[in-house]
Design a protein around this motif. Structure first.
Motif, short mmCIF file in Angstrom:
data_model
loop_
_atom_site.label_atom_id
_atom_site.label_comp_id
_atom_site.label_asym_id
_atom_site.label_seq_id
_atom_site.Cartn_x
_atom_site.Cartn_y
_atom_site.Cartn_z
N ALA A 1 0.84 -1.22 0.00
CA ALA A 1 0.00 0.00 0.00
C ALA A 1 0.86 1.26 0.00
O ALA A 1 0.54 2.24 -0.67
CB ALA A 1 -0.95 -0.02 1.20
N GLU A 2 1.96 1.21 0.72
CA GLU A 2 2.86 2.35 0.75
C GLU A 2 3.63 2.47 -0.57
O GLU A 2 3.76 3.56 -1.12
CB GLU A 2 3.84 2.20 1.91
CG GLU A 2 4.63 3.47 2.20
CD GLU A 2 5.48 3.35 3.45
OE1 GLU A 2 6.23 4.31 3.70
OE2 GLU A 2 5.42 2.34 4.16
N GLU A 3 4.10 1.35 -1.09
CA GLU A 3 4.83 1.35 -2.36
C GLU A 3 3.97 1.87 -3.51
O GLU A 3 4.46 2.53 -4.41
CB GLU A 3 5.35 -0.05 -2.68
CG GLU A 3 6.47 -0.51 -1.76
CD GLU A 3 6.79 -1.99 -1.92
OE1 GLU A 3 6.21 -2.67 -2.80
OE2 GLU A 3 7.61 -2.49 -1.11
N GLN A 4 2.68 1.54 -3.46
CA GLN A 4 1.75 1.98 -4.50
C GLN A 4 1.21 3.38 -4.24
O GLN A 4 0.33 3.85 -4.95
CB GLN A 4 0.60 0.99 -4.63
CG GLN A 4 1.02 -0.38 -5.14
CD GLN A 4 1.54 -0.30 -6.56
OE1 GLN A 4 0.93 0.31 -7.42
NE2 GLN A 4 2.70 -0.90 -6.79
N LYS A 5 1.70 4.01 -3.18
CA LYS A 5 1.31 5.37 -2.80
C LYS A 5 -0.18 5.49 -2.47
O LYS A 5 -0.80 6.53 -2.68
CB LYS A 5 1.72 6.38 -3.87
CG LYS A 5 3.24 6.45 -4.07
CD LYS A 5 3.61 7.46 -5.10
CE LYS A 5 5.06 7.64 -5.34
NZ LYS A 5 6.05 6.75 -5.03
N ILE A 6 -0.74 4.37 -1.96
CA ILE A 6 -2.12 4.39 -1.48
C ILE A 6 -2.15 5.01 -0.09
O ILE A 6 -3.07 5.73 0.26
CB ILE A 6 -2.70 2.96 -1.47
CG1 ILE A 6 -2.73 2.42 -2.89
CG2 ILE A 6 -4.09 2.94 -0.84
CD1 ILE A 6 -3.03 0.93 -3.00
#
Length: 107
Positions: free
Chosen positions: A99-104
């Motif tokens: 979620a963080e890597e995908q900038k969610i």
């Protein structure tokens, strides 16, 4: 593509689909896909995942697209997540930083 070409392509595709459904040899392209059964999560596993991700119930609810009440009931064990929520929980369990890597989310 003209209207006649579109209609002819559509008719050909439909004929191939019908032949395939009837078990007749056809030129229809098929691909067998196996989908893993949905995982079940205990209340403790859901809370543990949320804490591992360093999220509050409010933030976790926003990430999951559900209400805070839903997260509370999942963590108490009074309700179970829906199928799509269970699939997302499984993905996050396997890749908690996704979620963080995908900038969610941003921490």
């Amino acid at each position: 593509m003209t209207e006649d070409q579109f209609f002819n392509d559509l008719q050909t595709s439909l004929d191939q689909a019908i032949d395939h459904a009837k078990g007749k040899p056809s030129k229809a392209r098929t691909k067998k896909v196996e989908i893993k059964e949905l995982a079940l999560f205990t209340a403790e596993e859901i809370k543990s995942l949320r804490l591992q991700m360093n999220l509050t119930q409010k933030s976790f609810a926003a990430l999951m697209g559900v209400s805070i009440k839903a997260i509370e009931s999942w963590e108490r064990g009074t309700n179970q997540p829906s199928g799509s929520a269970r699939r997302l929980l499984e993905i996050l369990k396997n890749e908690p930083h996704l979620a963080e890597e995908q900038k969610i989310i941003s921490l």
